[in-house]
Design an enzyme around this catalytic site. Structure first.
Site, short mmCIF file in Angstrom:
data_model
loop_
_atom_site.label_atom_id
_atom_site.label_comp_id
_atom_site.label_asym_id
_atom_site.label_seq_id
_atom_site.Cartn_x
_atom_site.Cartn_y
_atom_site.Cartn_z
N CYS A 9 -7.04 -0.94 9.47
CA CYS A 9 -6.88 -2.10 8.36
C CYS A 9 -5.73 -1.15 7.59
O CYS A 9 -5.29 -0.09 7.22
CB CYS A 9 -7.92 -3.07 7.97
SG CYS A 9 -8.95 -1.93 8.37
N GLY A 31 -10.40 0.82 7.30
CA GLY A 31 -10.63 1.09 9.25
C GLY A 31 -11.99 1.09 9.57
O GLY A 31 -12.62 1.41 10.17
N TRP A 32 -12.72 0.46 8.37
CA TRP A 32 -14.00 0.01 8.47
C TRP A 32 -14.60 -1.29 8.02
O TRP A 32 -15.97 -1.87 8.11
CB TRP A 32 -14.64 1.07 6.99
CG TRP A 32 -14.37 1.09 5.76
CD1 TRP A 32 -14.25 -0.03 5.19
CD2 TRP A 32 -14.58 2.39 4.60
NE1 TRP A 32 -14.27 0.97 3.68
CE2 TRP A 32 -13.73 1.90 3.80
CE3 TRP A 32 -14.63 3.37 5.42
CZ2 TRP A 32 -14.13 2.65 2.47
CZ3 TRP A 32 -14.25 4.47 4.12
CH2 TRP A 32 -14.33 3.75 2.69
N ASN A 90 0.65 -1.31 0.25
CA ASN A 90 -0.47 -0.08 0.08
C ASN A 90 0.99 1.18 -0.39
O ASN A 90 -0.18 1.85 -0.24
CB ASN A 90 -0.65 0.26 0.93
CG ASN A 90 -2.14 -0.50 0.78
OD1 ASN A 90 -2.34 -1.52 -0.23
ND2 ASN A 90 -3.31 -0.50 1.86
N ASN A 104 -7.99 -9.56 3.20
CA ASN A 104 -8.68 -8.20 2.72
C ASN A 104 -10.60 -8.71 2.18
O ASN A 104 -10.49 -10.16 2.18
CB ASN A 104 -8.06 -7.37 1.35
CG ASN A 104 -7.95 -8.50 0.29
OD1 ASN A 104 -8.15 -9.38 0.43
ND2 ASN A 104 -7.06 -7.75 -0.39
#
Length: 893
Positions: free
Chosen positions: A691, A694-695, A603, A628
């Site tokens: 992460c 973040g959701w 990332n 993921n």
């Protein structure tokens, strides 16, 4: 088709209603540049889904044909002015006004049409002529009679076929006459279409003529099968004389061979039901035994095999409580329209005089499949078009979802008009330019009230600072709740106004993906234990830093904590890992990055990354290897395919389940949740969880950790509060992940053809990569805790199963939309839809195993016990499988 054109025109009219309803569709691990969803000057205008996004009629026939359409009679009249007709029907006869499908005068219509009747007649006559020709071998007179009959039948068959073609052309039905070879057939498996050799039954299919039922008989038939319909659930289509009915759970086998199958489609669900023989159109016998009559023998009473089979331990959970004790008992198969993943239409044999079309429906929940064949091309086209309209309306037509239909009449009746001057101060208004429509329907009660939960119950204001203004209009972070909790120092406060927010807060938000800065989600006023959540930092390949972000996390770690005094041997038994017994020297803040380290490093190429502990003083960083959304979706599809497969080596069942990686993903999530609870409870350290955005993974781990730490969340009321807080208010994208109103590969509805030339599927081009069963996976994690420690939970696994069934159903509006802002400001969900929590609280009983004394205890079991006892949630994943997986149990268990 006329329907599609009407729906497109309607979408253009209501497009402006969705301005501001921006739903992020970024990949969970492939990030994009941060974009402000809502700037400080944008006006929040609520969207009126119910009043303007009005469903059009599913399939409007040409007015000159004077034939009934789906749920609408061409000559029906009403006392009120009719709604304007769709643009594609401008030439409609004035004596046949278009009527809204929800109009009270709309009732059941006969599914048979001249097209389907002519086709059925042609097929029947052709079959009769062939039968006569094959048996005309006994005499000259018989030969003459046969020749006359053949001539008559041929003439009638040709006339019927011509009439059928003319009727289809007149009704403008755009039916795809797909040619397929006799040596292939299409068999969908939930992951796409696969060409397989056809079965013998599909090679020689001749449909009987459609059974005729009057509206009263249809209504009574449906009522006997499913009882009273739900509020707002109106029938829009009814088909009879279905063939080749099949359900992936094999519940269709419970029906007697002498029974007929019919199909009813409502605004909420598709219902297939069996009923008495076709000769009467209703139940013809009420005896508890069946009679098998053989020529030359006496009538022999044979016991109903279904009763014995159902009462034995050989039947699956899905059908174990089937109440049929006679040959006339109805078997009901239903599926909510919103839970459909795709619908395939297969022409079994285009060379037949009668067009026999098979519809295959694939569900989003665990690969469920339902199929049935219609008696004619007209019925198949009507069914496909109705399904594609109401099951896949697309993101811009969410008013089609049953959650809004169920309260439409109530909401419409409560509408009042107020001057435009009150718009700025009224949260439940719709701007019309000169005045505002106000919905007077009282909203359902929110389970998560930020003030009540954080200030009153948790008492976080004693240790941390409550931000009541920093995000009051979602101007700081559009995917966060309106009230936040941050570190205590006044330099980080919001200074009591919306515009006067600390620069340090703004800079920290800018440095985090989607402006999701670290905020508190749970805190303990007694021992200062706390859990914080956020998104990944924008480090990038350059190794960017933010002094504001570093100071912000330092303030979180500055809170005093209690030193652990537990024996080292006891801690080793609890953790099973020497590295987890005590934190490294000087660590005052634990950061759990839920991603695999390789993903976090990758990332950085997109401008993101992870924290460098050299810059964040007194912190430690741990990667938790949680997959993921793509890994979750792949594992879910594999376990669903395994559980719904007819041919499985049961001897290797355990290893086959492990090969799907679903249980492995669960163990990673539960391990991260356990570590979060361990550091917070045993060492009283603040834990920051994140992460990518973040959701998704962050919501799962934070919520599961709180279930272990806080007994309030293990109650019925507390669990609803937990879901509303950590999933709904903190921005888990339910709509994007579940694809509400969108099928396989859809981003907005429509139709397109599969690569196979023999199948038409209701799917459209677009990106399906954002759909993933994140919330189902969370419920599976909760199931593991409830299954292992049932006396700690006020709710049972049945409660979780019922909740999981409504994730995709869209019967309630609770799990719609992506953020709190969209629910409260844009769509006014609580005023326009029914509440899922109220339904569960009324219908589900408290667990008989629950011990109320555990409400004040922490559920922190040894990590090895938790992970080694993870098992497949068969009640959920094998619910629609053909093979029995669980033994039968009494209804009260």
């Amino acid at each position: 088709m006329a329907l599609q054109e009407s729906r497109d025109l309607l979408s253009e009219d209501v497009d402006h209603l969705w301005d501001g309803f921006a739903i992020d569709s970024d990949d969970d691990d492939v990030d994009v540049d941060d974009v402000d969803v809502l700037d400080d000057t944008e006006t929040l205008t609520p969207v009126d889904l119910l009043m303007e996004s009005v469903p059009v009629q599913p399939a409007a026939a040409d007015s000159n044909n004077n034939e009934p359409v789906l749920g609408v009679t061409a000559t029906a009249t009403t006392n009120t002015a009719p709604a304007p007709a769709p643009a594609s029907n401008q030439n409609t006869n004035a004596n046949s006004p278009w009527m809204h499908p929800l109009h009270p005068s709309v009732l059941f219509q006969d599914s048979s049409s001249p097209a389907s009747s002519a086709s059925a007649s042609a097929s029947t006559n052709a079959t009769t002529s062939a039968s006569v020709a094959s048996t005309s071998t006994s005499g000259h007179l018989l030969m003459k009679q046969t020749a006359g009959m053949l001539s008559s039948f041929a003439s009638r068959a040709a006339h019927s076929i011509q009439s059928s073609a003319a009727a289809l052309e007149q009704k403008h039905l755009k039916i795809n006459n797909i040619n397929i070879n006799n040596n292939v057939n299409v068999n969908g498996n939930g992951n796409g279409n696969i060409l397989t050799p056809p079965s013998s039954s599909q090679q020689t299919v001749l449909m009987p003529p459609a059974m005729t039922l009057d509206p009263q008989a249809k209504a009574q038939l449906l009522k006997n099968a499913v009882g009273e319909l739900l509020p707002g659930e109106k029938v829009i289509m009814f088909l009879t004389s279905l063939q080749n009915v099949k359900d992936s759970s094999h519940s269709h086998l419970l029906a007697s061979p002498q029974q007929d199958w019919s199909c009813a489609m409502t605004f909420y669900r598709l219902i297939l039901l069996s009923h008495g023989g076709s000769s009467s159109g209703s139940s013809s016998s009420s005896s508890s035994d069946s009679t098998d009559c053989h020529e030359g023998q006496e009538h022999v009473v044979v016991p109903d095999w279904r009763k014995e089979w159902v009462e034995s331990a050989s039947v699956s959970r899905y059908a174990q409580h089937f109440s049929g004790q006679t040959n006339n008992a109805s078997v009901v198969i239903s599926i909510p329209l919103a839970s459909m993943d795709r619908v395939d239409r297969v022409v079994l044999d285009p060379n037949m005089a009668q067009d026999v079309s098979l519809l295959k429906i694939f569900g989003k929940d665990n690969g469920r499949m339902i199929q049935f064949a219609t008696t004619g091309a007209g019925d198949a086209a009507r069914a496909l078009e109705a399904l594609q309209t109401y099951a896949f309306p697309g993101r811009r037509n969410l008013g089609y979802l049953f959650a809004f239909e169920s309260r439409r009449e109530q909401v419409m009746a409560s509408m009042t008009t107020t001057p435009q001057t009150t718009i700025a101060t009224t949260m439940t208004t719709q701007d019309t330019g000169t005045a505002s429509n106000v919905i007077a329907t009282p909203p359902t009660v929110r389970r998560f009230d930020a003030e009540r939960e954080w200030v009153t119950r948790q008492g976080v204001h004693h240790q941390w600072h409550v931000w009541r203004h920093a995000n009051a209009q979602y101007q700081l972070c559009a995917s966060y709740p309106h009230m936040l909790v941050g570190p205590m120092p006044d330099v980080l406060s919001d200074a009591g106004s919306i515009t006067n927010v600390s620069p340090m807060i703004r800079q920290t938000a800018v440095f985090r993906s989607e402006k999701r800065l670290p905020v508190l989600t749970w805190g303990n006023r007694n021992d200062k234990a706390s859990i914080w959540r956020c998104s990944q930092p924008k480090v990038g390949l350059q190794g960017n830093r933010s002094s504001a972000d570093e100071r912000f996390l330092a303030q979180i770690g500055a809170a005093p904590y209690r030193t652990c005094h537990f024996p080292r041997e006891w801690l080793w038994q609890l953790t099973g890992d020497a590295d987890l017994i005590t934190p490294p020297q000087g660590v005052r803040l634990v950061i759990l990055d839920l991603r695999p380290k390789t993903s976090a490093i990758a990332n950085r190429t997109g401008g993101y990354g992870y924290e460098n502990t050299s810059y964040y003083t007194g912190s430690s960083l741990t990667f938790c290897n949680v997959g993921n959304i793509h890994a979750v979706r792949d594992a879910y599809q594999k376990v669903s395919s395994l559980c719904t497969a007819e041919k499985v080596n049961d001897v290797q069942w355990t290893s086959l389940v492990e090969d799907t990686k679903w249980l492995q993903q669960l163990r990673y999530i539960l391990s991260a949740s356990w570590q979060t609870a361990y550091w917070a409870h045993i060492h009283r350290l603040p834990v920051v969880v994140h992460c990518s955005h973040g959701w998704d993974r962050t919501s799962q781990v934070a919520a599961l950790a709180q279930l272990m730490l806080d007994g309030h969340y293990r109650t019925l009321q507390g669990f609803a509060t937990l879901v509303e807080k950590d999933f709904m208010s903190f921005g888990h994208p339910f709509h994007t992940r579940c694809g509400h109103g969108e099928g396989r590969g859809e981003r907005g509805g429509g139709t397109s053809s599969h690569p196979s030339s023999s199948t038409t599927s209701s799917s459209s081009t677009g990106d399906e990569g954002q759909i993933s069963p994140i919330f189902i996976q969370f419920l599976d994690g909760v199931y593991q805790l409830v299954n292992q420690y049932p006396h700690y939970f006020e709710f049972s696994t049945r409660y979780l199963l019922a909740l999981s069934e409504h994730v995709y159903s869209c019967r309630f509006g609770t799990l719609l939309c992506d953020t709190e802002r969209e629910r409260e400001v844009v769509a006014n969900i609580r005023q326009r839809t029914h509440c899922l929590w109220e339904f569960l609280e009324e219908s589900m009983e408290r667990s008989v195993l629950y011990d109320p004394s555990t409400a004040s205890k922490v559920l922190l079991m040894p990590q090895s016990v938790l992970l080694r006892n993870v098992t497949l949630w068969t009640d959920r994943h094998a619910l629609y499988g053909p093979k029995p997986t669980l033994r039968t149990l009494p209804k009260n268990v």
